[in-house]
Enzyme design. Structure first.
Site, mmCIF file in Angstrom:
data_model
loop_
_atom_site.group_PDB
_atom_site.id
_atom_site.type_symbol
_atom_site.label_atom_id
_atom_site.label_comp_id
_atom_site.label_asym_id
_atom_site.label_seq_id
_atom_site.Cartn_x
_atom_site.Cartn_y
_atom_site.Cartn_z
ATOM 1 N N LEU A 125 0.815 -1.212 0.000
ATOM 2 C CA LEU A 125 0.000 0.000 0.000
ATOM 3 C C LEU A 125 0.852 1.267 0.000
ATOM 4 O O LEU A 125 0.524 2.249 -0.653
ATOM 5 C CB LEU A 125 -0.941 -0.018 1.219
ATOM 6 N N CYS A 126 1.987 1.227 0.732
ATOM 7 C CA CYS A 126 2.796 2.451 0.819
ATOM 8 C C CYS A 126 3.404 2.786 -0.550
ATOM 9 O O CYS A 126 3.574 3.946 -0.896
ATOM 10 C CB CYS A 126 3.862 2.325 1.900
ATOM 11 N N THR A 127 3.725 1.742 -1.341
ATOM 12 C CA THR A 127 4.242 1.992 -2.692
ATOM 13 C C THR A 127 3.174 2.675 -3.542
ATOM 14 O O THR A 127 3.435 3.676 -4.215
ATOM 15 C CB THR A 127 4.658 0.668 -3.364
#
EC number: 6.2.1.64
Lengths: 437, 516
Positions: free
Chosen positions: A207-209
Site C-alpha cells: 500500500l505504501c508503494t
C-alpha cells in the site's frame, strides 16, 4: 444404438477391443467397454470456458455420452477467441447451456446436461453420481473446494479406504502458453492441498508503494483503483468498480494517466488498465486445446483401463519449442485435506486472534481466503470470529484485538476453521507456549 | 453497448486475451496469413480451428476424399449427414462458421495429383500443413515447397502417438519472449551516464528516509566500486566473494539508537540481487547475423550489445527510480540510434533505403540478447540414410525411461509397410498378428539401411499394430493445439518454433524434440 452409424467408433474400438503390451495390467479387451462408456459412465465437467468447451468436444468424440457441465458464468465477447462453442449471438447467455446445446446438436446421441450454477450450490449427493470429475477451472479456490468435497466423500472401513468411494479427479489449468494436467485419486495420490505450494501466491503491491512511491504504471492504476475510487466516488456512493463497464474503465484510465504524468511514469495504456483492474490472465485457443486433450485422454484411460493413467502431473510450455514434463507429485504427509494427521499451530498467550487469522491467510501451507474460527468451551460452541456473515463479523470483530489469554483459550484447545477454500471445516489443535519459528 | 459500430474496438475486445501475448503487430501478421491444409482429418481440422479462432486471414482445405463413417466419428467438423459428401467442402463450411473475420475456401482434389498438375498452387500460401499424407507425397511436396521457401508442417496422429515435422529453411525471430532472463544492468561495465548518476548520490549524508528509498541498483553499484578498489578492479568472482560483498552491504545498513538494524527493504533487495545482477554482460555467436549490430558491438559498443533500457522494479522513491530508469532508457536510445545509423549506411550501400523502420531497429536492439535463428534440415537430408542425424536418435533407442524417440523409428517402418502393402499394419482386425511379423521385417530393413545393429523390443511393434493407424480424437486435439501454436510462431515471428521433429506419447504424457 439408434444414433450410431457404420464405422462411427472404428478408431476408438481398436483400443477397446485389442490388447497391447503397454495396456493397464487389468485391461480386458471387450466390446462391453464401449457399451459401459455409452450407457453407464457419467462424467462431470467443471467449467465451460476455454478448457470446458474443449473437454466436452473431446469426451463426446471419444465415446462418452453422459456428460454434465457446470459453470456460473455467462458469455463475453473476449471469450470468443478460444471458447469455440460460442458465437457473437450467444453473448450474455449462460456458458453451460450454450455449450450443452451445441454439443448435443453436433454429436448425435450425446446427452450433455448443463448446470448454470456454482459448484458450492451442490452437495455430496450430486457429486456422488459421477464416475470421474474433470476440472477446467481458472479459480484455485474452486479447485480446492471440489478437492475437499471429493476427499470428504471417501469412506473408510477399519481404517482401510473403500475403493468404491474414490472418484478420480482430472484437473487442467492454463495461463498463456503454459499449462498442466494432473490426475488425482483422492485419498490415494497427491491432492490439490498436498501441492498447494505449486501455486504462486498472488502478487499485491504494498500500500505504501501505491500511495507514496509509485514507480510502475501498474502502481498508478492500483492507486486509482484502491485509494482514489472510494475517495472520489465518481459514479455515486457505494458504486463498486465494474471492470466490464467502459465508463468505469475510462475514468480509471484517465486518472491513472494523470498520476503517471505527475511522476513522469510512462506506459499506462487502456489495455494495461483493463488488465490490472480485471486481473486478466492471457489465454489462447492452442494451450487450452492441448491441456484439455491431455485431460480427456486421461479420463479415457481411467474409464477404460486401456493404459495406466498419468502418474500424476504433467507440465506444458510452448514458448520456446514445445516442452512437456511428467512427474509424480508426492502426497504431503500431514496434508490438511487428505491426511488424518491433526493440524496444530503454535502461538503464545500474548498473540492476538488476528495473528492466527493472518497466519492462516499468509502461510503457504494454508493460503486461506477469509477464515472463520469457532471453538468449543464446556461442550458449547463459541464463535471467535467469522468474516463471511456481516452481522456476526460486526459482533466478533472485537475479538481480533484480544490476546489468546483474554479469549480464555488454553493449551490443546481445538479450534474449528471454516474457509471458502474447503467445504469441510478443519480442526486445529492449539499449542500454546512455544511459538513457531 | 459501446463500440458495436466500430469493428476495431470489437476486435480489441474479442482478441484481448491473445493480444496480451503477441501484441497488435503479431495480430496484424496473423490477419494477413494464408494457411493451406492438406486433408481435413481430425488432426487437420483441429489445427485449423485453433488458427481460425485467433483470426488468421484465410484458409484453404485441399482434400479429394469423401466423408466416411469413421471420419464423422472422430472429427468435430464433419457430421453424420455429411457421410459420402466432399470432406473438403463439409469441413470448410463448419470451420468457417467459427469466426466471421476469417475467409475459408476449399479444393476438392487429391493433394498428390494437384502437386503433379499444378505444384505452384501451394506456393501462394504463408504456410502449408499436411496431415495423413504418405511418405512419397510428403517427399514430393516438401521438395517443392523447400525450393519455393514456403514453410511446411507435417502432422500425423497414429494411435497414442503424435508426430510433427517442421520444414523451414531459415526462420529468424527478434521477439523470442524468453521466460526467465537476466536483467541487463551493466554493473560490471557501467556506462558513463550510470557512473555519473550514481556518483551524484551520497549514501553517507542521506537522512534515513532517503537512505532506505535509494534504489538497490545504486547501492550495489557503490559497494561494487568499493569492492573493486580493494580487489584490483575485479568484481566478485565466486560464491564466497559474493558473500563477502553481502557482508559489506549489511554493514552499510542504518541502525536505530539501540543498535538494531532498521527495516531497509532496498538494502535487502540489493543483497538478494547480488547473485543475478552480477552475471557478466556478454555477446554470443548469433549477433554476427545482424551486421549492423556486429559492427556496433565491435566499435561503439566496445564489445557489448546495445543497452536494453529496462530496469526491474525496486524499493525506491518515485523520483530517483524514474531518474535511474531514464539513465538506462537514454543510453538504450543512444545505442539504438548508433545501430540505426549503421543500418541506414548499409541500406544505402545496397540501394534499399527505407526498408527497415526506426521502430524495427529499436525492437531489434531491445531484443538483441534474445534474437534467434531456426534452420530446419530438409526432408531430403532426413530421408537419406547417409545424412539422417542418427546420433540424435541412438541414445534414446534403448532408454526405457525416455522411449518416445523409438516411435519415430516405428513410424518410419510403418511408412515402408504402407509402401509395400498399400495398407497400414493392424488396420484389419483379422490381420493384426500377421502384420506384426511383416512390420518387424520392415523395421529390420530400415535399421539395416541406417547401418544400425541395435534391436528394438517387439513390444513396440505389437503396440503399433494394436493401434492400426487409428486417429483418436484426443491425440488429434493435442497435436491440433501444438501444431497451431507452432504455425502462429512462424507467422508472427514471435516465440521460438521447435526444430525439427516432435513426438508426443499420450500413453505417458511425455514428448521429445529431435533434430533429424
Amino acid at each position: 444404438m439408434e444414433d450410431d452409424w457404420s464405422g462411427r467408433w472404428n478408431h476408438v474400438k481398436k483400443f477397446l477391443e485389442r490388447s497391447g503390451p503397454f495396456a493397464h495390467p487389468d485391461f480386458e479387451p471387450s466390446p462391453e467397454t464401449l457399451l459401459f462408456m455409452r450407457n453407464v459412465c457419467k462424467i462431470l465437467v467443471i467449467g465451460a470456458g476455454g478448457l470446458g468447451c474443449e473437454l466436452l468436444k473431446d469426451l463426446a468424440l471419444m465415446g462418452f455420452r453422459n456428460l454434465d457441465v457446470i459453470d456460473l458464468d455467462t458469455i463475453d465477447l473476449s471469450n470468443l477467441n478460444r471458447q469455440f462453442l460460442f458465437r457473437v449471438k450467444d453473448i450474455g447467455r449462460p456458458k453451460a447451456e450454450v455449450a450443452a446445446e451445441f454439443i448435443n446438436t453436433r454429436i448425435p446421441g450425446c446427452n450433455v446436461i448443463p448446470h448454470y450454477a456454482k459448484i458450492q450450490d451442490y452437495d455430496e449427493s450430486f457429486y456422488r453420481e459421477f464416475h470421474i470429475i474433470v476440472c477446467g477451472l481458472d479459480s484455485i479456490v474452486a479447485r480446492r473446494w471440489i478437492n475437499g468435497m471429493l476427499i470428504g466423500m471417501l469412506k473408510y472401513e477399519n481404517e482401510e479406504l473403500d475403493q468404491s468411494s474414490v472418484i478420480p479427479m482430472v484437473d487442467g489449468g492454463t495461463e498463456g502458453f503454459k499449462g498442466n494436467t494432473r490426475v488425482i485419486l483422492p485419498g490415494i495420490t497427491a491432492c490439490i492441498e498436498c501441492t498447494l505450494d505449486l501455486y504462486p501466491p498472488q502478487i499485491n503491491f504494498p500500500l505504501c508503494t501505491i500511495a507514496h512511491t509509485p514507480r510502475l504504471p501498474e502502481h498508478c492504476i492500483e492507486f486509482v483503483r484502491v485509494l482514489l475510487w472510494p475517495k472520489e466516488k465518481p459514479f455515486g456512493d457505494g458504486v463498486a468498480i465494474d471492470g466490464d463497464d467502459p465508463h468505469h474503465l475510462k475514468w480509471i484510465f484517465e486518472k491513472s494517466n494523470e498520476r503517471a504524468n505527475q511522476y513522469n511514469i510512462t506506459g499506462v495504456s487502456y489495455r494495461l488498465t483493463q488488465g490490472v483492474v480485471k486481473r486478466i490472465i492471457p489465454a489462447v485457443a492452442s494451450t487450452n486445446a492441448v491441456i484439455a486433450a491431455a485431460c480427456a485422454t486421461e479420463v479415457f484411460k481411467i474409464a477404460t483401463s486401456c493404459y495406466l493413467p498419468l502418474s500424476n502431473y504433467m507440465n506444458f510450455n510452448d514458448t520456446e519449442g514445445i516442452y512437456t514434463y511428467a512427474f509424480e507429485a508426492e502426497k504431503k504427509e500431514n496434508c490438511m485435506a487428505c491426511s488424518s494427521i491433526p493440524q496444530t499451530f503454535a502461538f503464545s498467550e500474548t498473540d492476538k486472534l488476528k495473528d492466527i487469522i493472518d497466519y492462516l491467510i499468509e502461510s503457504p501451507a494454508y493460503q486461506m481466503k477469509s477464515p472463520g474460527i469457532t471453538t468449543s468451551v464446556n461442550g458449547k460452541n463459541k464463535t471467535l470470529y467469522i468474516q463471511t456473515v456481516k452481522s456476526i463479523e460486526e459482533k466478533t470483530r472485537e475479538n481480533l484485538k484480544k490476546t489468546l489469554k483474554e479469549l480464555e483459550l488454553v493449551d490443546g484447545q481445538e479450534l474449528y476453521v471454516a474457509d471458502p477454500t474447503t467445504p469441510n471445516s478443519l480442526t486445529f489443535r492449539l499449542n500454546l507456549g512455544s511459538k513457531m519459528e | 453497448m459501446e463500440g458495436k459500430d466500430n469493428t476495431n474496438v470489437d476486435k480489441n475486445n474479442k482478441y484481448d486475451r491473445q493480444l496480451r501475448l503477441w501484441g497488435d503487430h503479431g495480430q496484424a501478421a496473423l490477419e494477413i496469413a494464408r494457411v493451406c491444409l492438406i486433408n481435413a482429418t481430425a488432426t487437420g481440422t483441429e489445427i485449423l480451428k485453433n488458427l481460425i479462432l485467433p483470426g488468421i486471414g484465410s484458409f484453404t482445405v485441399v482434400d479429394g476424399h469423401k466423408v466416411l463413417g469413421e471420419d464423422a466419428g472422430n472429427n468435430f467438423f464433419l457430421t453424420k449427414d455429411s457421410i459420402g459428401k466432399s470432406r473438403a467442402k463439409v469441413a470448410t463450411d463448419l470451420l468457417a462458421e467459427l469466426n466471421e473475420d476469417v475467409n475459408g475456401d476449399f479444393l476438392e482434389e487429391d493433394a498428390e495429383k494437384l502437386l503433379d498438375s499444378n505444384p505452384d498452387f501451394f506456393s501462394q500460401f504463408s504456410i502449408v500443413v499436411a496431415t495423413n499424407l504418405c511418405e512419397r507425397a510428403i517427399s514430393k511436396l516438401s521438395n517443392h515447397l523447400w525450393s519455393k521457401n514456403v514453410p511446411l508442417l507435417v502432422c500425423r496422429c497414429y494411435g497414442f502417438i503424435g508426430y510433427m515435422r517442421l520444414l523451414i529453411k531459415e526462420h529468424t525471430v527478434v521477439e523470442s519472449h524468453p521466460d526467465n532472463t537476466h536483467e541487463d544492468l551493466r554493473l560490471d561495465r557501467p556506462f558513463p551516464a550510470l557512473v555519473q548518476y550514481c556518483d551524484s548520490l551520497h549514501l553517507e549524508t542521506m537522512n534515513s528516509k532517503d537512505h532506505s528509498h535509494t534504489p538497490w541498483l545504486v547501492i550495489l553499484f557503490k559497494y561494487l566500486q568499493e569492492w573493486k578498489k580493494q580487489h584490483n578492479g575485479e568484481v566478485p568472482k565466486d560464491y564466497k566473494e559474493r558473500n563477502l560483498l553481502k557482508e559489506m552491504l549489511k554493514k552499510g545498513m542504518h541502525r536505530n539508537e539501540e543498535g538494531i538494524l532498521e527495516n531497509e527493504e532496498n538494502f535487502e533487495e540489493a543483497i538478494r540481487s547480488i547473485n543475478t545482477a552480477l552475471v557478466p554482460s556478454k555477446s554470443s555467436a548469433f549477433w554476427i547475423m545482424a551486421r549492423a549490430l556486429k559492427d556496433f558491438v565491435e566499435n561503439e559498443g566496445e564489445g557489448s550489445l546495445p543497452v536494453r533500457g529496462t530496469i526491474p522494479d525496486m524499493t525506491a522513491d518515485s523520483e530517483r527510480y524514474i531518474q535511474l530508469q531514464q539513465v538506462y532508457r537514454k543510453k538504450a536510445g543512444e545505442d539504438a540510434t548508433k545501430v540505426s545509423q549503421r543500418v541506414q549506411k548499409l541500406l544505402q550501400s545496397i540501394g534499399k533505403v527505407g526498408l527497415i523502420s526506426e521502430h524495427e531497429i529499436k525492437t531489434f536492439c531491445r531484443n538483441a540478447a534474445f534474437v534467434r535463428v531456426v534452420r530446419c534440415r530438409s526432408l531430403v537430408e532426413e530421408y537419406d540414410s547417409k545424412s539422417i542425424k542418427l546420433q540424435e536418435l541412438i541414445p534414446h533407442l534403448d532408454d526405457e525411461e525416455q522411449d518416445d524417440a523409438v516411435f519415430y523409428v516405428l513410424l518410419r517402418a510403418v511408412d515402408r509397410f504402407y509402401e509395400e502393402y498399400n495398407a497400414y499394419p493392424g488396420w484389419y482386425n483379422d490381420q493384426v498378428e500377421t502384420d506384426v511379423s511383416k512390420l518387424k521385417a520392415c523395421l529390420t530393413k530400415l535399421l539395416q539401411d541406417w547401418g544400425l545393429s541395435l534391436k528394438i523390443k517387439d513390444d513396440y511393434i505389437h503396440e503399433i499394430c494394436r493401434s492400426g493407424a487409428a486417429e483418436l480424437h484426443t491425440v488429434s486435439a493435442f497435436i491440433g493445439g501444438v501444431a497451431a501454436q507452432e504455425i502462429i510462431k512462424v507467422i508472427t515471428r514471435q516465440f521460438v518454433p521447435f526444430n525439427n521433429t516432435y513426438i508426443y506419447n499420450a500413453m505417458k504424457q511425455t514428448s521429445i524434440t529431435l533434430e533429424l
